[in-house]
Design an enzyme around this catalytic site. Structure first.
Site, PDB file in Angstrom:
ATOM      1  CE1 TYR A 120      -3.330  -2.675  -0.041  1.00  0.00           C
ATOM      2  CE2 TYR A 120      -3.927  -2.123   2.198  1.00  0.00           C
ATOM      3  CZ  TYR A 120      -4.142  -2.862   1.060  1.00  0.00           C
ATOM      4  OH  TYR A 120      -5.157  -3.782   1.033  1.00  0.00           O
ATOM      5  CB  SER A 127     -14.705  -3.846  -2.409  1.00  0.00           C
ATOM      6  OG  SER A 127     -15.294  -2.911  -3.291  1.00  0.00           O
ATOM      7  N   PRO A 128     -16.831  -3.431   0.644  1.00  0.00           N
ATOM      8  CG  PRO A 128     -17.081  -2.446   2.744  1.00  0.00           C
ATOM      9  CD  PRO A 128     -16.038  -2.885   1.766  1.00  0.00           C
ATOM     10  CG  LEU A 173     -23.500  -2.049  -3.189  1.00  0.00           C
ATOM     11  CD1 LEU A 173     -23.019  -3.266  -2.401  1.00  0.00           C
ATOM     12  CD2 LEU A 173     -24.864  -2.313  -3.811  1.00  0.00           C
ATOM     13  N   GLY A 174     -23.239   2.734  -2.256  1.00  0.00           N
ATOM     14  CA  GLY A 174     -23.268   3.861  -1.336  1.00  0.00           C
ATOM     15  C   GLY A 174     -24.175   4.991  -1.777  1.00  0.00           C
TER      16      GLY A 174
END
Length: 329
Positions: A53, A215-216, A222-223
């Site tokens: 990262y 990645s919920p 989905l936000g």
């Protein structure tokens, strides 16, 4: 904050996992420190990162930011269950030398030492394999892990992006060697992407792994992606834009937002809360870029979804069904 056992271990972790991938590339060090302070204050004790990262020339930068946060003291390290990952190449850009990536015993040893230095700590709680290494046998991997456990440099091992059969293969090899094996699996899983329900999550449950979905919100899809585009006048971008260009997906997302509008619920909150209702799930990884985004994610832990809402979500985003029935008679 609510807590749960991490898979079959005795370790207790928060039902939300703080993802740090944005620290460095999108969020500067002072604000990253503020987000981690806010997360710890809210009771989030499980932090996830990876050695790569920071990306590109800045690989390792995210771990360094966490390390400077730990250096401030105040019990930060002691209160944090720290997970990082190994697999991606940490060699300099354009460097042709081998053995600076994947899961050879040599690279695992090298990568752990480098992560410990960047993270400013003497141990890693959960050391995760970021991807399957098809060229390294699990006997070699578990030998390297056991040495690090004996040295006190890591406590547990986990996987990320493993198929179900590799979870089984890894833990069967560990059992033959008398080792603990994998205790976590970090996979792509959300309302719009439920293929993990066929093999990965059942394998994780069978072998006692805690599942940590990444990645919920499916890249923001989905936000409240359609609503936000309408309110701002700007088109969605990235993964959301690609997904919404598909008319079937767009109709699903519109139905999703309409359902939640009917019940006075926020899409991002519901996407996280739904994951918390799923069997085998330890907690989703949330990757806030700002303290405000973290505050929004925290609401999901207390959100109780009615059966009517759960049924409506299943109707809009049906899962693949149980394996093998999903692909057999």
């Amino acid at each position: 904050m609510k807590y749960t056992q991490l898979g079959r271990t005795g370790l207790k972790v928060s039902r939300l996992v703080l993802g740090t991938m944005n620290f460095g590339p999108q969020t500067g060090e002072p604000e990253s420190h503020a987000i981690m302070d806010s997360a710890l204050e809210a009771g989030i004790n499980f932090f996830d990162t990876a050695n790569v990262y920071g990306w590109g020339e800045n690989k390792g930068r995210t771990e360094e930011i966490i390390g400077t946060w730990f250096a401030q003291g105040g019990g930060r390290r002691e209160k944090t269950v720290l997970a990082t990952k190994v697999y991606g190449s940490m060699a300099a850009e354009g460097d042709p030398w081998p053995n600076f990536d994947r899961l050879s015993a040599l690279n695992i040893r090298r990568a752990v030492e480098a992560s410990l230095k960047r993270l400013n700590t003497d141990y890693i709680d959960v050391y995760q394999f970021h991807h399957v290494d098809r060229n390294t046998p699990f006997e070699e991997i578990w030998q390297a892990v056991e040495v690090l456990v004996q040295q006190g440099k890591i406590l547990y091992a986990g996987s990320s992006n493993f198929p179900g059969w590799k979870i089984a293969q890894a833990n069967e090899a560990a059992a033959r060697l008398g080792r603990l094996g994998l205790v976590t699996e970090q996979c792509l899983y959300n309302l719009a992407e439920r293929r993990a329900e066929m093999e990965v999550i059942p394998a994780a449950e069978a072998y006692g792994l805690g599942v940590i979905p990444w990645s919920p919100l499916h890249g923001g899809l989905l936000g409240g992606a359609i609503r936000k585009s309408a309110e701002s006048g700007r088109s969605a971008s990235g993964r959301s834009a690609d997904a919404l260009s598909n008319s079937t997906v767009r109709a699903q997302v519109q139905a999703y937002e309409d359902l939640l509008d009917k019940h006075g619920l926020e899409p991002g909150d519901v996407a996280l809360a739904w994951l918390l209702t799923r069997p085998g799930i330890t907690g989703p990884i949330v990757g806030p870029r700002t303290p405000e985004q973290l505050a929004s994610a925290l609401r999901a832990v207390e959100l109780e979804l009615s059966q009517e809402v759960l049924d409506g979500l299943d109707e809009i985003f049906p899962g693949p069904g149980a394996s093998p029935e999903a692909f057999a008679w």
